[in-house]
Each structure stands twice: as structure tokens, then as C-alpha cells.
Design a protein around this motif. Structure first.
Motif, PDB file in Angstrom:
ATOM      1  N   LEU A   1       0.127  -8.660  -8.189  1.00 21.86           N
ATOM      2  CA  LEU A   1      -0.401  -7.911  -9.331  1.00 21.86           C
ATOM      3  C   LEU A   1       0.677  -6.975  -9.889  1.00 21.86           C
ATOM      4  N   ARG A   2       0.896  -7.080 -11.192  1.00 17.30           N
ATOM      5  CA  ARG A   2       1.929  -6.281 -11.846  1.00 17.30           C
ATOM      6  C   ARG A   2       1.340  -5.550 -13.053  1.00 17.30           C
ATOM      7  N   GLU A   3       2.227  -4.842 -13.771  1.00 14.36           N
ATOM      8  CA  GLU A   3       1.789  -4.173 -14.981  1.00 14.36           C
ATOM      9  C   GLU A   3       1.158  -5.214 -15.916  1.00 14.36           C
ATOM     10  N   GLY A   4       0.096  -4.822 -16.568  1.00 14.22           N
ATOM     11  CA  GLY A   4      -0.620  -5.745 -17.443  1.00 14.22           C
ATOM     12  C   GLY A   4      -1.860  -6.321 -16.808  1.00 14.22           C
ATOM     13  N   CYS A   5      -2.031  -6.110 -15.511  1.00 15.42           N
ATOM     14  CA  CYS A   5      -3.252  -6.567 -14.840  1.00 15.42           C
ATOM     15  C   CYS A   5      -4.416  -5.680 -15.276  1.00 15.42           C
ATOM     16  N   GLU A   6      -5.511  -6.298 -15.727  1.00 14.18           N
ATOM     17  CA  GLU A   6      -6.643  -5.556 -16.293  1.00 14.18           C
ATOM     18  C   GLU A   6      -7.595  -4.997 -15.244  1.00 14.18           C
ATOM     19  N   ILE A   7      -7.471  -5.394 -14.010  1.00 15.79           N
ATOM     20  CA  ILE A   7      -8.507  -5.067 -13.023  1.00 15.79           C
ATOM     21  C   ILE A   7      -7.990  -4.131 -11.925  1.00 15.79           C
ATOM     22  N   LEU A   8      -6.944  -3.380 -12.222  1.00 11.44           N
ATOM     23  CA  LEU A   8      -6.424  -2.424 -11.252  1.00 11.44           C
ATOM     24  C   LEU A   8      -7.279  -1.155 -11.216  1.00 11.44           C
ATOM     25  N   ASN A   9      -7.300  -0.508 -10.052  1.00 13.38           N
ATOM     26  CA  ASN A   9      -7.893   0.834  -9.888  1.00 13.38           C
ATOM     27  C   ASN A   9      -9.375   0.901 -10.273  1.00 13.38           C
ATOM     28  N   GLN A  10     -10.100  -0.169  -9.993  1.00 14.51           N
ATOM     29  CA  GLN A  10     -11.545  -0.200 -10.218  1.00 14.51           C
ATOM     30  C   GLN A  10     -12.224  -0.732  -8.951  1.00 14.51           C
ATOM     31  N   PRO A  11     -13.329  -0.132  -8.519  1.00 17.81           N
ATOM     32  CA  PRO A  11     -14.024  -0.640  -7.328  1.00 17.81           C
ATOM     33  C   PRO A  11     -14.396  -2.108  -7.506  1.00 17.81           C
ATOM     34  N   LEU A  12     -14.165  -2.890  -6.480  1.00 20.94           N
ATOM     35  CA  LEU A  12     -14.433  -4.327  -6.572  1.00 20.94           C
ATOM     36  C   LEU A  12     -15.902  -4.622  -6.832  1.00 20.94           C
ATOM     37  N   LYS A  13     -16.800  -3.709  -6.426  1.00 17.78           N
ATOM     38  CA  LYS A  13     -18.222  -3.955  -6.675  1.00 17.78           C
ATOM     39  C   LYS A  13     -18.544  -3.956  -8.168  1.00 17.78           C
ATOM     40  N   GLN A  14     -17.645  -3.362  -8.986  1.00 13.38           N
ATOM     41  CA  GLN A  14     -17.830  -3.406 -10.432  1.00 13.38           C
ATOM     42  C   GLN A  14     -17.200  -4.651 -11.048  1.00 13.38           C
ATOM     43  N   LEU A  15     -16.351  -5.333 -10.273  1.00 12.01           N
ATOM     44  CA  LEU A  15     -15.614  -6.481 -10.802  1.00 12.01           C
ATOM     45  C   LEU A  15     -16.122  -7.815 -10.281  1.00 12.01           C
ATOM     46  N   CYS A  16     -16.586  -7.825  -9.043  1.00 11.74           N
ATOM     47  CA  CYS A  16     -16.914  -9.085  -8.357  1.00 11.74           C
ATOM     48  C   CYS A  16     -18.380  -9.125  -7.966  1.00 11.74           C
ATOM     49  N   GLY A  17     -19.259  -9.038  -8.950  1.00  9.50           N
ATOM     50  CA  GLY A  17     -20.688  -9.116  -8.674  1.00  9.50           C
ATOM     51  C   GLY A  17     -21.136 -10.550  -8.467  1.00  9.50           C
ATOM     52  N   PRO A  18     -22.416 -10.746  -8.181  1.00 12.22           N
ATOM     53  CA  PRO A  18     -22.938 -12.096  -7.915  1.00 12.22           C
ATOM     54  C   PRO A  18     -22.707 -13.083  -9.056  1.00 12.22           C
ATOM     55  N   ASP A  19     -22.641 -12.564 -10.291  1.00  8.61           N
ATOM     56  CA  ASP A  19     -22.509 -13.467 -11.436  1.00  8.61           C
ATOM     57  C   ASP A  19     -21.082 -13.578 -11.956  1.00  8.61           C
ATOM     58  N   ASP A  20     -20.132 -12.916 -11.299  1.00  5.34           N
ATOM     59  CA  ASP A  20     -18.738 -12.970 -11.760  1.00  5.34           C
ATOM     60  C   ASP A  20     -18.040 -14.214 -11.223  1.00  5.34           C
ATOM     61  N   PRO A  21     -17.042 -14.711 -11.968  1.00  8.12           N
ATOM     62  CA  PRO A  21     -16.456 -16.024 -11.626  1.00  8.12           C
ATOM     63  C   PRO A  21     -15.348 -15.967 -10.581  1.00  8.12           C
ATOM     64  N   TYR A  22     -15.215 -14.882  -9.848  1.00  9.19           N
ATOM     65  CA  TYR A  22     -14.192 -14.820  -8.805  1.00  9.19           C
ATOM     66  C   TYR A  22     -14.583 -13.768  -7.776  1.00  9.19           C
ATOM     67  N   HIS A  23     -14.013 -13.903  -6.588  1.00  9.15           N
ATOM     68  CA  HIS A  23     -14.117 -12.887  -5.550  1.00  9.15           C
ATOM     69  C   HIS A  23     -12.711 -12.590  -5.036  1.00  9.15           C
ATOM     70  N   VAL A  24     -12.437 -11.346  -4.731  1.00  9.90           N
ATOM     71  CA  VAL A  24     -11.183 -10.979  -4.074  1.00  9.90           C
ATOM     72  C   VAL A  24     -11.470 -10.959  -2.577  1.00  9.90           C
TER      73      VAL A  24
END
Length: 447
Positions: free
Chosen positions: A158-181
Motif C-alpha cells: 500500500l502506497r500513497e494514493g490508496c483510498e482505504i488507509l487509516n480507516q477501521p476495517l469494520k467500515q470497509l469490509c462488511g458482509p456486503d463488501d467485495p473484499y476482505h483483508v
């Protein structure tokens, strides 16, 4: 589990050390005392100085009671022969390291299985497959397809330009999201993340997704500007290089720089002239690299036998503007250093071969195993058995050990991402990520 390893060479030493951490009953056989002495005192194994071809030595080692017999000497004929003997003596499973890829062709492999060799391992072919997977996606450090791409694992820096930095994964990877970290490598730390963890700049993050969402992953991590690989420059024309070049996609063009003139002749005879241009020279020669168009090359792959040379050559290629570099790093002590130097994709034949062998010591419901070398973690594909613990509760109720997460499953050929509320069913192929956890302990949930 009783495991016998014949051959205290690089793969045998690495495998014995790795398996000793799982507290297995391991015996390492080799006729050379100096090779056996390479085993560190911290490894809890029994060393037997004897010829692996000796029936008496095999009996003394307890081959008749072995769950798994592994032959990894440099001589493929010896490996095949002693596996046949071990099977006849009573070993339940046998695996032989070989060099000749033709022995793995349909019909031939089945013949050896009938003769007592349960599995054939060709490290160079396995490494070549990893290299090609890395070249197909220039913005990915590691890719692993499950069930022909029903699920895909992507390791991404992950480098500069990544949109999903510094956010709790529970806000990014919910049941309906297309990826999991499913795993994060941060410096020297490996994290199997929970909902409150966040992705940070320069993390190496492992994403589980399905094939149709790969372009979406590429967008959110800020890698859309990475140019796809069309021109590849290989340094070092060994067997791994040959197998990689032979299986390159048709849209890629390759050049091979080889220092040994006689080896250049071998390469020219082995490879179709339309597959690769063979150049006699030193891949560390900057003038030669410029003459061969390094500035217009999207990928540089260093496959010499010298780890330090491969790392330095990749650093040089990066300085000359190559975006994608791949280094063969056989010395495990250099893996972390290569990662810290931002080499790119790192290939280790011992690690790849060990992944395939390790799978055989697990129960039959384990379909696939990979070691994530950079993250010091494992990922395994388990098949859920009818009535098993994993089918009786939803994922969040299973009480999985710390350092374990389920990334996805394949049901009836369709990839599905797993959330806490997912109910796993019998017959599902489930992807499990582990850090500092015994894989056999996880297997109890699926039996």
C-alpha cells in the motif's frame, strides 16, 4: 505424526526446521555428518547418519511406522527409488523431489503412484508458476487463485494514493463488501486483523476477493497507473527461467541475459526463438542493460543462484525505471531484507516446495496449503466435513484460536466471502489464514 526426511540439503533442512516447530516426530537421514550438523540445536529432531538408500537405515529410522516419508536429495532417481522402498516397508505417504517435469505428465505420475510414490514435487516448476502469476499483475506482490479463480488472494503493497488507509476495517469490509483483508505485514509484525484494525501506508496487505472485483481492488489501492507487463528481462538462464519463459502468456516478450556462454547455447536449443532472445552477458552491467532497452522494460526477473546478486540486480533495475522486479531469494535470512528494500515479488523454492509437502502431513480434507513468506503466515484450503464443528455454528460463534481468520469459501464452484454471520456447510472449501497457529489444530474444526 512420524515424518522421515531423506537428504539434509537445503529443502530437507528447511522442512525439518519448519516441521519441528509443530512438535512432530521427525527423523532426518543423510550420510554426511557436516550436512546433518547444519540443523540448529533448537530443532527437536532425530538425526541419523546413514545412506538413505540403505534398507537397514530406513528400518532403523522407523520407516515402517512413518506417516510421511520425504525424499529431497539432489538425485531424483535416488528419491524415487527410496520412496518406493519406504512405501513397501510401510510408510503411509511418500513424496519425492524430482527435476524432470515430464515425470509429472498424466499417465506417468499415476504410474509412479502405483509404484509407491504418492506425490512428485518439481520446485523449479512451482517457482516458475509463482513468477508468472506475479508478472501477470504488475501491481501485485503475490497472487493465489483458488478453484480456478473462484476466489483470489492478492498481496499488495500500500502506497500513497490508496483510498482505504487509516480507516477501521469494520467500515470497509462488511458482509456486503467485495473484499476482505485477511492478513497484514507491517514492518516485522504480522497481523491477522479484526474490525478495529486499520491499514497503514507501506503495509503489505492480503486481500481475499473474487475475480470480477480485481479491477475494483486495483482502483481503491491506487494502482491503476501501473503499466501491465509486456516486456520481461530475465537474468540467469537456469531451469526455473526456462520453465517460466516456456509458460509466459503469448502477449509477453522475453529476453534472457546469461553470463555462461555454454548455458546460452543450451537456452537457444531449449527455447523457441519466438519465445525469448538469449543474450550473453552480465545482468549487472548497466551499459548492457541500457543497450537491451531496460528503460522500456516493465519487469526484471533475477534468477541466478546467488541471492545477493539477485537483490542488487533488482535494485539496479528499479533505479533504471523498472516498476516490477522479481528476485529468487534462496537464503531465508535475506527475505526480510529484500522486503525492506522494496524488491517486489520474492520467490523461494524451498518455501514453495515445503508448502506442497506440508499439505501431505495434514488430513485428507486439506486441499491446498501456501506459506506467505513475507507475512510469516499460512493459508490453507479445508473441506468442511458433514457433522464437523465448523458446520454447526456461524463463524463468529466458532471460537477460532487467536491469529486465525476465515477469508472465503467456495460452494458449488462459486466463490463467497465470509463474514461473522456466515454459516459454513458440509462440502464447502474454506480458506483459512493462520499466524503462529498449528494447522492441525485448525483441522479439528473441519473433521
Amino acid at each position: 505424526m512420524k515424518i522421515i526426511i531423506a537428504g539434509a540439503y537445503d529443502i530437507g533442512i528447511y522442512l525439518a526446521t519448519l516441521l519441528s516447530h509443530s512438535h512432530e516426530d521427525i527423523t532426518l537421514i543423510d550420510e554426511d555428518e557436516e550436512r546433518l550438523d547444519r540443523m540448529g540445536p533448537e530443532a527437536d529432531i532425530l538425526s541419523l547418519q546413514a545412506s538413505p538408500s540403505s534398507v537397514k537405515a530406513l528400518k532403523d529410522a522407523g520407516t515402517q511406522d512413518a506417516n510421511l516419508f520425504i525424499a529431497v536429495t539432489p538425485d531424483q532417481h535416488l528419491n524415487l527409488n527410496i520412496c518406493m522402498i519406504a512405501k513397501e516397508l510401510g510408510a503411509k505417504k511418500t513424496v519425492a523431489k524430482i527435476d524432470d517435469v515430464q515425470l509429472t505428465e498424466p499417465g506417468v505420475a499415476e504410474l509412479f503412484e502405483r509404484l509407491g510414490v504418492s506425490s512428485l514435487i518439481v520446485p523449479e516448476t512451482l517457482a516458475a508458476t509463482d513468477i508468472i502469476n506475479g508478472l501477470k499483475m504488475s501491481w501485485v506482490r503475490q497472487r493465489w487463485d483458488v478453484h480456478n479463480g473462484a476466489l483470489v488472494m492478492l498481496g499488495i503493497k500500500l502506497r500513497e494514493g490508496c483510498e482505504i488507509l487509516n480507516q477501521p476495517l469494520k467500515q470497509l469490509c462488511g458482509p456486503d463488501d467485495p473484499y476482505h483483508v485477511v492478513a497484514i505485514k507491517r514492518g516485522y509484525e504480522t497481523i491477522i486483523p479484526g474490525g478495529n484494525d486499520e491499514l497503514k501506508l507501506y503495509d503489505l496487505a492480503y486481500f481475499m476477493t473474487t475475480r470480477q472485483y480485481i479491477p475494483y481492488i486495483r482502483k481503491i489501492v491506487g494502482k491503476e497507473h501501473y503499466v501491465d507487463v509486456k516486456n520481461v528481462l530475465f537474468m540467469g538462464g537456469g531451469s526455473t527461467c526456462i520453465r517460466a519463459v516456456k509458460n509466459l502468456p503469448s502477449y509477453m516478450e522475453a529476453k534472457i541475459i546469461e553470463k555462461n556462454e555454454e548455458r546460452c547455447e543450451v537456452l537457444n536449443n531449449e527455447l523457441d526463438e519466438n519465445k525469448a532472445l538469449v543474450i550473453h552477458g552480465d545482468g549487472r552491467d548497466i551499459q548492457l542493460l541500457n543497450e537491451e532497452g531496460i528503460m522500456n522494460t516493465q519487469a526484471f526477473v533475477a534468477l541466478t543462484r546467488n541471492t545477493e546478486t539477485n537483490i542488487l540486480a533488482c535494485l539496479t533495475a528499479k533505479r533504471l525505471g523498472v516498476r516490477k522486479t522479481v528476485a529468487m531469494v534462496e537464503n531465508m535470512d535475506y527475505v526480510s531484507m529484500a522486503d525492506s528494500l522494496d524488491i517486489g515479488t520474492i520467490v523461494n523454492k524451498k518455501d514453495i516446495a515445503a508448502s506442497h509437502i506440508y499439505q501431505m502431513m495434514l488430513d485428507a480434507d486439506v486441499c491446498n496449503v501456501r506459506f506467505l513468506t513475507m507475512a510469516n503466515a499460512d493459508v490453507a484450503e479445508f473441506t468442511a466435513q458433514s457433522g464437523s464443528k465448523v458446520t454447526k455454528k456461524r463463524v463468529y460463534e466458532l471460537g477460532l484460536p487467536k491469529g486465525v481468520t476465515i477469508g472465503g469459501l467456495v460452494r458449488n464452484g462459486v466463490g463467497v466471502l465470509v463474514s461473522g454471520g456466515t454459516q459454513i456447510e458440509a462440502g464447502d472449501s474454506v480458506m483459512v489464514f493462520c499466524h503462529n497457529t498449528n494447522m492441525q489444530q485448525i483441522g479439528k474444526f473441519f473433521n
